[in-house]
Design a protein around this motif. Structure first.
Motif, PDB file in Angstrom:
ATOM      1  N   ALA A 177       0.830  -1.209   0.000  1.00  0.00           N
ATOM      2  CA  ALA A 177       0.000   0.000   0.000  1.00  0.00           C
ATOM      3  C   ALA A 177       0.865   1.260   0.000  1.00  0.00           C
ATOM      4  N   ILE A 178       1.961   1.232   0.752  1.00  0.00           N
ATOM      5  CA  ILE A 178       2.855   2.396   0.793  1.00  0.00           C
ATOM      6  C   ILE A 178       3.543   2.590  -0.551  1.00  0.00           C
ATOM      7  N   VAL A 179       3.992   1.492  -1.166  1.00  0.00           N
ATOM      8  CA  VAL A 179       4.626   1.578  -2.486  1.00  0.00           C
ATOM      9  C   VAL A 179       3.611   2.056  -3.523  1.00  0.00           C
ATOM     10  N   THR A 180       2.353   1.659  -3.367  1.00  0.00           N
ATOM     11  CA  THR A 180       1.296   2.146  -4.266  1.00  0.00           C
ATOM     12  C   THR A 180       1.208   3.662  -4.239  1.00  0.00           C
ATOM     13  N   LEU A 181       1.260   4.240  -3.048  1.00  0.00           N
ATOM     14  CA  LEU A 181       1.198   5.697  -2.921  1.00  0.00           C
ATOM     15  C   LEU A 181       2.435   6.355  -3.528  1.00  0.00           C
ATOM     16  N   VAL A 182       3.592   5.730  -3.399  1.00  0.00           N
ATOM     17  CA  VAL A 182       4.815   6.266  -4.004  1.00  0.00           C
ATOM     18  C   VAL A 182       4.669   6.309  -5.520  1.00  0.00           C
ATOM     19  N   TYR A 183       4.194   5.211  -6.121  1.00  0.00           N
ATOM     20  CA  TYR A 183       4.013   5.169  -7.570  1.00  0.00           C
ATOM     21  C   TYR A 183       2.955   6.165  -8.029  1.00  0.00           C
ATOM     22  N   LEU A 184       1.916   6.354  -7.231  1.00  0.00           N
ATOM     23  CA  LEU A 184       0.859   7.298  -7.608  1.00  0.00           C
ATOM     24  C   LEU A 184       1.407   8.717  -7.674  1.00  0.00           C
ATOM     25  N   GLU A 185       2.164   9.127  -6.671  1.00  0.00           N
ATOM     26  CA  GLU A 185       2.720  10.484  -6.686  1.00  0.00           C
ATOM     27  C   GLU A 185       3.810  10.617  -7.744  1.00  0.00           C
ATOM     28  N   ARG A 186       4.532   9.545  -8.013  1.00  0.00           N
ATOM     29  CA  ARG A 186       5.538   9.594  -9.078  1.00  0.00           C
ATOM     30  C   ARG A 186       4.864   9.775 -10.433  1.00  0.00           C
ATOM     31  N   LEU A 187       3.738   9.120 -10.640  1.00  0.00           N
ATOM     32  CA  LEU A 187       3.002   9.278 -11.893  1.00  0.00           C
ATOM     33  C   LEU A 187       2.502  10.713 -12.055  1.00  0.00           C
ATOM     34  N   THR A 189       3.732  13.360 -10.862  1.00  0.00           N
ATOM     35  CA  THR A 189       4.857  14.276 -11.067  1.00  0.00           C
ATOM     36  C   THR A 189       5.459  14.111 -12.454  1.00  0.00           C
ATOM     37  N   TYR A 190       5.694  12.870 -12.857  1.00  0.00           N
ATOM     38  CA  TYR A 190       6.334  12.621 -14.151  1.00  0.00           C
ATOM     39  C   TYR A 190       5.417  12.992 -15.317  1.00  0.00           C
ATOM     40  N   ALA A 191       4.152  12.554 -15.248  1.00  0.00           N
ATOM     41  CA  ALA A 191       3.224  12.784 -16.357  1.00  0.00           C
ATOM     42  C   ALA A 191       2.575  14.157 -16.310  1.00  0.00           C
ATOM     43  N   GLU A 192       2.772  14.892 -15.195  1.00  0.00           N
ATOM     44  CA  GLU A 192       2.196  16.234 -15.017  1.00  0.00           C
ATOM     45  C   GLU A 192       0.674  16.197 -15.198  1.00  0.00           C
ATOM     46  N   ILE A 193       0.045  15.275 -14.488  1.00  0.00           N
ATOM     47  CA  ILE A 193      -1.409  15.176 -14.493  1.00  0.00           C
ATOM     48  C   ILE A 193      -1.907  15.261 -13.058  1.00  0.00           C
ATOM     49  N   ASP A 194      -3.212  15.393 -12.913  1.00  0.00           N
ATOM     50  CA  ASP A 194      -3.823  15.417 -11.594  1.00  0.00           C
ATOM     51  C   ASP A 194      -4.790  14.254 -11.473  1.00  0.00           C
ATOM     52  N   ILE A 195      -4.958  13.760 -10.286  1.00  0.00           N
ATOM     53  CA  ILE A 195      -5.937  12.707 -10.034  1.00  0.00           C
ATOM     54  C   ILE A 195      -7.261  13.387  -9.691  1.00  0.00           C
ATOM     55  N   CYS A 196      -8.320  12.950 -10.353  1.00  0.00           N
ATOM     56  CA  CYS A 196      -9.611  13.618 -10.249  1.00  0.00           C
ATOM     57  C   CYS A 196     -10.718  12.568 -10.236  1.00  0.00           C
ATOM     58  N   PRO A 197     -11.979  12.973 -10.085  1.00  0.00           N
ATOM     59  CA  PRO A 197     -13.060  11.983 -10.047  1.00  0.00           C
ATOM     60  C   PRO A 197     -13.162  11.124 -11.293  1.00  0.00           C
ATOM     61  N   ALA A 198     -12.672  11.607 -12.432  1.00  0.00           N
ATOM     62  CA  ALA A 198     -12.799  10.852 -13.678  1.00  0.00           C
ATOM     63  C   ALA A 198     -11.740   9.772 -13.848  1.00  0.00           C
ATOM     64  N   ASN A 199     -10.637   9.856 -13.115  1.00  0.00           N
ATOM     65  CA  ASN A 199      -9.544   8.910 -13.372  1.00  0.00           C
ATOM     66  C   ASN A 199      -8.977   8.241 -12.127  1.00  0.00           C
ATOM     67  N   TRP A 200      -9.497   8.554 -10.937  1.00  0.00           N
ATOM     68  CA  TRP A 200      -8.828   8.083  -9.727  1.00  0.00           C
ATOM     69  C   TRP A 200      -8.848   6.561  -9.592  1.00  0.00           C
ATOM     70  N   LYS A 201      -9.909   5.915 -10.027  1.00  0.00           N
ATOM     71  CA  LYS A 201      -9.988   4.462  -9.873  1.00  0.00           C
ATOM     72  C   LYS A 201      -8.944   3.759 -10.725  1.00  0.00           C
ATOM     73  N   ARG A 202      -8.798   4.173 -11.956  1.00  0.00           N
ATOM     74  CA  ARG A 202      -7.846   3.495 -12.841  1.00  0.00           C
ATOM     75  C   ARG A 202      -6.397   3.852 -12.501  1.00  0.00           C
ATOM     76  N   ILE A 203      -6.164   5.051 -11.988  1.00  0.00           N
ATOM     77  CA  ILE A 203      -4.808   5.392 -11.536  1.00  0.00           C
ATOM     78  C   ILE A 203      -4.433   4.554 -10.323  1.00  0.00           C
ATOM     79  N   VAL A 204      -5.353   4.440  -9.366  1.00  0.00           N
ATOM     80  CA  VAL A 204      -5.088   3.619  -8.180  1.00  0.00           C
ATOM     81  C   VAL A 204      -4.930   2.159  -8.569  1.00  0.00           C
ATOM     82  N   LEU A 205      -5.753   1.677  -9.482  1.00  0.00           N
ATOM     83  CA  LEU A 205      -5.642   0.289  -9.933  1.00  0.00           C
ATOM     84  C   LEU A 205      -4.293   0.028 -10.589  1.00  0.00           C
ATOM     85  N   GLY A 206      -3.842   0.945 -11.447  1.00  0.00           N
ATOM     86  CA  GLY A 206      -2.538   0.776 -12.084  1.00  0.00           C
ATOM     87  C   GLY A 206      -1.393   0.804 -11.086  1.00  0.00           C
TER      88      GLY A 206
END
Length: 329
Positions: A177-187, A189-206
């Motif tokens: 779970a902790i590594v999941t959060l690291v990858y989420l914030e890395r994504l 930062t790297y992709a310069e996107i924001d997590i929002c209601p339209a994409n949060w499920k698939r970002i968390v799943l990935g």
């Protein structure tokens, strides 16, 4: 006369060589500056550098200050009357969560809370929404996605239920779970996107999909997630994993210092939001285990302490070792 002179000067091989060498020098300086700027940006990336502050903790500060201000104005205690336990001379209260063995339930709760603050306090500057994470284009279920699916922020409980379902069905660990959060914030930062209601499920799943493969020895296959999410296809899972890795620039390394920083920042987040880890009195068995660990460390560094007890040492190799034995009865 002047024109002929200027033509001769411009066609001089020596001056052309000098101009070419100056141009090369300028290009090298520009490349060096770009490289230094890239290293500087990487230094301030919290998912790569242990000294950079985590994004979720920064985004939660505004809400935490507002909560404390409201409680102060209304003269309320944040945790209610006498809910918090304190250690005394006769009883020591400890939680069962450590950096090497975090508590699974409360770690997932903290990660869900961090994702909630990411969504709630996101930047609304019109950042792009990648198609691979858009739930309208790639739904996780056959049920119709509402037309206003991107307008309403999910509640913390909804995020927690989604993450808990995946972790429970795939039997993942708290460290994942902790590594999941690291990858989420890395994504983000790297992709310069924001997590929002339209994409949060698939970002968390990935992020969970990638973290489970990197962290756990017996990784969960993509087809196993299709058993959990019945309406998703293996091809969709493979494409999600591939694009997630490309956006991370295939940087899946998580240093121990970064992992520890995220763990302790999650604990700070839980403390600020009254989501404290459960405290239990120190039992005799646990005290004996702590004493055994203390004795093992004491034996391991015994030779080092003997060397440090010399009456005189060289100033070149001066080392000071401070130690105190742990006595638990």
């Amino acid at each position: 006369m002047g024109n002929s002179t200027s033509c001769c000067v411009s066609s001089s091989p020596k001056l052309r060589r000098n101009a070419h060498s100056r141009l090369e020098l300028m290009e090298k300086r520009r490349a060096l500056m770009n490289m230094q700027n890239g290293e500087l940006n990487m230094e301030y990336n919290p998912s790569d550098h242990p000294r950079a502050s985590t994004i979720f903790l920064s985004k939660s500060q505004t809400d935490v200050r507002e909560k404390r201000k409201s409680l102060y104005v209304n003269h309320q205690h944040p945790s209610g009357p006498m809910r918090r336990k304190y250690s005394s001379c006769s009883t020591i209260f400890l939680d069962d969560s450590t950096v090497s063995q975090p508590n699974l339930k409360y770690t997932i709760k903290c990660v869900a809370l961090a994702i909630y603050y990411h969504i709630k306090n996101r930047n609304v500057d019109g950042r792009m929404l990648l198609d691979i994470f858009d739930e309208k284009r790639h739904p996780l279920s056959k049920s119709e996605v509402p037309s206003d699916y991107d307008k309403h922020d999910p509640e913390q409980k909804q995020i927690y239920r989604f993450v808990r379902t995946l972790f429970s069905a795939a039997q993942l660990t708290a460290e994942c779970a902790i590594v999941t959060l690291v990858y989420l914030e890395r994504l983000l930062t790297y992709a310069e996107i924001d997590i929002c209601p339209a994409n949060w499920k698939r970002i968390v799943l990935g992020a969970i999909l990638l973290a489970s493969k990197v962290w756990d020895d017996q990784a969960v296959w993509n087809v196993d997630y299709c058993q959990i999410l019945k309406d998703i296809t293996v091809e969709d899972m493979n494409e999600l994993e591939r694009q997630f890795l490309e956006l991370l620039q295939f940087n899946i390394n998580v240093p121990s210092s970064v992992y520890a920083k995220y763990y302790f920042d999650l604990r700070s987040l839980s403390e600020a939001n009254n989501l404290s880890f459960p405290l239990e009195p120190l039992s005799r068995d646990k005290a004996q285990k702590l004493e055994a660990i203390s004795r093992l460390c004491d034996d391991r560094y015994k030779d080092l302490r003997k060397a440090a007890k010399k009456r005189s040492v060289s100033a070149d190799n001066l080392t000071v070792v401070r130690w105190s034995p742990a006595i638990i009865s």
